[in-house]
Design an enzyme around this catalytic site. Structure first.
Site, short mmCIF file in Angstrom:
data_model
loop_
_atom_site.label_atom_id
_atom_site.label_comp_id
_atom_site.label_asym_id
_atom_site.label_seq_id
_atom_site.Cartn_x
_atom_site.Cartn_y
_atom_site.Cartn_z
N ASP A 1 15.50 -2.38 109.51
CA ASP A 1 15.40 -2.05 110.94
C ASP A 1 14.99 -0.60 111.25
OD1 ASP A 1 16.35 -4.63 110.99
OD2 ASP A 1 18.21 -4.20 112.05
N LYS B 1 14.88 -10.91 112.25
CA LYS B 1 16.23 -11.49 112.34
C LYS B 1 16.79 -11.28 113.74
CE LYS B 1 18.35 -7.28 110.52
NZ LYS B 1 19.02 -6.92 111.77
N CYS C 1 23.71 -2.95 110.28
CA CYS C 1 22.86 -3.91 109.57
C CYS C 1 22.69 -3.58 108.09
CB CYS C 1 21.53 -4.04 110.29
SG CYS C 1 21.73 -4.90 111.87
C1 VGL Z 1 21.68 -3.18 114.63
C2 VGL Z 1 23.20 -3.32 116.33
C3 VGL Z 1 22.47 -4.34 116.93
C4 VGL Z 1 21.25 -2.52 113.35
C5 VGL Z 1 20.94 -4.21 115.19
O1 VGL Z 1 20.06 -2.65 112.97
O2 VGL Z 1 22.10 -1.86 112.73
N1 VGL Z 1 22.80 -2.76 115.19
N2 VGL Z 1 21.35 -4.78 116.35
#
Ligand code: VGL
Ligand code: ZN
Length: 199
Positions: free
Chosen positions: A9, A107, A152
């Site tokens: 991410d 995802k 994540c």
């Molecule tokens: C994430 C919160 C919501 C992350 C993704 O990538 O850590 N955290 N969605």
């Protein structure tokens, strides 16, 4: 021990100026790119939500960001609207060397369930397909980096260890949200699972 690099991410919305900015999130990009340059096989994940995703506080009238609610499969933190599929915020950081990746895995794509881990949705049961992909390539070790270390990255690394991979997390190529002690808790969970924490 064939190892894959999993870059979690590294997207605009998790960097300063983004919708769910992680402090200094953008500063990891050079370190991530160095790891990408030498990785045997690299996978990038992308948080990729529909506009009415259940993890958004806006999908629950009266709720505010960072509130927790109970959903059928457990607890859900309510986040600011972030990483909406196809928006600029969902794009990778522009300096990330995405050309090096063999696979881009999206995802959190289903409205009714979040997916912190690169391996399973938040019911901890529904696979994303990453385990099958890595098995097909005879990968038995993973290095996990990216954003956010305490969400994540942690969930991906914990699931990888649970699935039997040798797992290391390179902390210098991660940054954390660190909300209400979440970073310390994440480090403890990782150590508990036998994940190697590297600087
Ligand atoms: C994430 C919160 C919501 C992350 C993704 O990538 O850590 N955290 N969605
Ligand atoms: Zn998300």
């Amino acid at each position: 021990m064939p190892e894959a690099l999993i870059v979690v991410d590294v997207q605009r919305d998790f960097c300063p100026g983004g919708a769910l900015a992680v402090a200094d999130g953008d500063t990891i990009v050079p370190a991530v790119n160095r790891l990408l340059a030498t990785a045997g096989r690299a996978v990038l994940t992308q948080d990729w939500h529909p506009p009415d995703h259940c993890s958004f506080h806006t999908s629950h009238p009266g709720r505010v960001p960072f509130e927790r609610i109970v959903v059928p499969h457990g607890e859900q933190v309510l986040w600011p609207v972030h990483c909406v599929a196809g928006t600029d915020g969902a794009a990778f950081h522009p300096a990330l060397d995405t050309d090096r990746a063999a696979l881009v895995l999206r995802k959190g794509c289903r409205r009714g369930i979040d997916s912190y881990s690169a391996f399973f949705e938040n019911d901890r049961l529904t696979p994303t397909g990453l385990h099958g992909y890595l098995r097909d390539h005879a990968i038995d070790a993973v290095a996990v980096v990216g954003l956010a270390l305490d969400w994540c990255v942690m969930h991906s690394a914990v699931d990888a260890a649970r699935l039997g991979y040798h797992v290391r997390v390179v902390e210098s190529a991660c940054r954390a949200i660190d909300h209400e002690g979440s970073l310390a808790a994440a480090r403890a969970a990782l150590r508990d699972r036998g994940v190697v924490l590297e600087r």
